[in-house]
Design an enzyme around this catalytic site. Structure first.
Site, PDB file in Angstrom:
ATOM      1  N   SER A 188       0.777  -0.967   0.028  1.00 28.73           N
ATOM      2  CA  SER A 188       0.099   0.043   0.174  1.00 28.73           C
ATOM      3  C   SER A 188       0.928   1.273   0.087  1.00 28.73           C
ATOM      4  O   SER A 188       1.600   1.422  -0.860  1.00 28.73           O
ATOM      5  CB  SER A 188      -0.802  -0.034   1.052  1.00 28.73           C
ATOM      6  OG  SER A 188      -1.792   0.928   1.198  1.00 28.73           O
TER       7      SER A 188
ATOM      8  N   ASP B 182      -9.938  -3.445  -5.451  1.00 29.11           N
ATOM      9  CA  ASP B 182      -8.922  -2.692  -5.057  1.00 29.11           C
ATOM     10  C   ASP B 182      -9.055  -1.330  -5.690  1.00 29.11           C
ATOM     11  O   ASP B 182      -8.517  -1.461  -6.902  1.00 29.11           O
ATOM     12  CB  ASP B 182      -7.844  -3.253  -4.636  1.00 29.11           C
ATOM     13  CG  ASP B 182      -6.579  -2.226  -4.136  1.00 29.11           C
ATOM     14  OD1 ASP B 182      -7.124  -1.111  -3.679  1.00 29.11           O
ATOM     15  OD2 ASP B 182      -5.359  -2.637  -3.985  1.00 29.11           O
TER      16      ASP B 182
ATOM     17  N   HIS C 113      -7.965  -4.987  -1.220  1.00 29.32           N
ATOM     18  CA  HIS C 113      -6.754  -4.092  -0.488  1.00 29.32           C
ATOM     19  C   HIS C 113      -6.700  -4.600   0.975  1.00 29.32           C
ATOM     20  O   HIS C 113      -7.427  -4.553   1.602  1.00 29.32           O
ATOM     21  CB  HIS C 113      -7.047  -2.692  -0.522  1.00 29.32           C
ATOM     22  CG  HIS C 113      -5.840  -1.781  -0.254  1.00 29.32           C
ATOM     23  ND1 HIS C 113      -4.947  -1.453  -1.183  1.00 29.32           N
ATOM     24  CD2 HIS C 113      -5.639  -1.285   0.974  1.00 29.32           C
ATOM     25  CE1 HIS C 113      -4.025  -0.959  -0.715  1.00 29.32           C
ATOM     26  NE2 HIS C 113      -4.351  -0.818   0.575  1.00 29.32           N
TER      27      HIS C 113
END
Length: 384
Positions: A174, A328, A358
């Site tokens: 991320s 995501d 995600h």
């Protein structure tokens, strides 16, 4: 029907509505995912409420929640864990306890897999504790990671930790994936760094700040683990607490016309495979005023948005592994970077998780987390 019964029924209906989340049929553990999504929704709503009351900044509540998930730096029978500083940046070092006659590989890490990576791969793992928003803004985070990595890549430091200078990689998930990608680009062009990275692994990375209307943003705009509104808030907070940038980013009205040439690097109509473009039509970006870019130039800085790097600067990047997830908003960031890297001649392994979302790797207890972890560490074992 009595009043109490009606109230209980109403509470039950509202509770079910709050908890219920539409989930794709392909998900392995729908009820577990629904419970996790409810927790995220609750924390987000509490953060919004606390901010509206002036109790706390939205991001501070999020950081408090994340800190509650952290594991203390305790050693065990397999791995010794210590905290120190690299160039005045706080880091955590994981060193396998078993004896090794050869120099170890090393992994410069910004994700949660440090202990498992150290033990399974017999690797020295460095996890950087970079400073966070909203107290600190870009480029502080980039500089923390880069300065600590540059310190670690010195020959005397590698010798201290028994690390093979030819077997060093970097990883992040991320926001950590953003930093890993940005730092990897910086290292290859830094003449002061003589020892280079062998691999980079980017796990559902955030890589661009220009287009908040990619197909993945449209398809997953309200998906619970990272809805568009939250991702845009995270991006804007990376640069400033001024909410006007957040609003402009949400409506794709933040990039000035003078920077329009940068859109070629994030043009999904040419960078995404056909199966990710179905049902979507590319619209020319709407330009914003120059005021925001002048005040907060970070959002058009390649150190914040690695996808904005031109091909000539991508060519020398190391062997790369990219994980993307179907559900995501950041899916297309990773896929476009795969295309850009391949076009630049970089060797890339792309692992797209069709039933992924995600943060999937972070939710231990989920079957999908262990599956992705196994694929990820297997690639590392073969290539680092």
């Amino acid at each position: 029907m009595g009043t109490k019964t009606v109230l209980l029924l109403l509470v039950g209906v509202l509770g079910a509505y709050y908890v219920y989340t539409p989930i794709p049929d392909s998900f392995e553990e729908p009820w577990r995912f629904m419970w996790m999504a409810t927790q995220i929704k609750t924390v987000t709503n509490l953060a919004v409420f606390a901010e509206q009351l002036g109790i706390s900044h939205f991001m501070d509540i999020g950081m408090l929640y994340m800190s509650s998930q952290e594991v203390p730096p305790t050693s065990d029978e397999n791995v010794t864990v210590m905290e120190t500083t690299f160039n005045n940046v706080l880091v955590r070092v994981y060193i396998p306890n078993r004896k090794s006659e050869a120099l170890r590989r090393a992994w410069f890490n910004t994700d949660i897999l440090s202990r498992r990576t150290a033990n399974r791969l017999d690797a020295v793992v460095i996890s950087t504790n970079y400073r966070l928003a909203p107290k600190y803004h870009f480029p502080i985070q980039f500089e923390d990671v880069y300065n600590s990595l540059k310190w670690f890549l010195r020959q005397d430091i590698l010798e201290k930790y028994g690390v093979d200078p030819k077997r060093i990689g970097i990883s992040g998930d991320s926001a950590g994936g953003n930093l890993a990608a940005a730092v990897s680009q910086q290292v290859i062009n830094d003449p002061d760094v003589k020892i280079k990275l062998k691999t980079q692994s980017l796990i559902y990375p955030a890589l661009q700040t220009l287009d908040m209307n990619l197909p993945s943003f449209q398809e997953n705009s309200h998906f619970p683990t990272l809805p568009k509104s939250l991702m845009v808030r995270f991006w804007s907070e990376y640069f400033t607490t001024d909410r006007t940038l957040e609003e402009a980013m949400f409506f794709n009205q933040h990039v000035p016309e003078k920077s329009s040439h940068l859109f070629q690097f994030v043009n999904w109509s040419s960078l995404l495979p056909e199966n990710f473009k179905k049902g979507h039509f590319y619209n020319s970006p709407t330009h914003g005023s120059s005021e925001l870019a002048n005040k907060y130039p970070g959002f058009i800085d390649v150190r914040a948005a690695p996808l904005l790097s031109d091909d000539s600067k991508l060519h020398g990047l190391p062997l790369t592994y990219v994980i993307t997830c179907q559900y995501d908003v950041l899916r297309d960031d990773g896929i476009m970077y795969v295309s850009r890297l391949q076009n630049a001649g970089v060797r890339v392994t792309h692992n797209h998780i069709e039933d992924g979302f995600h943060g999937a790797l972070s939710y231990y207890g989920f079957k999908i987390a262990y599956r992705i972890e196994d694929q990820y560490l297997s690639w590392l074992s073969k290539n680092l």
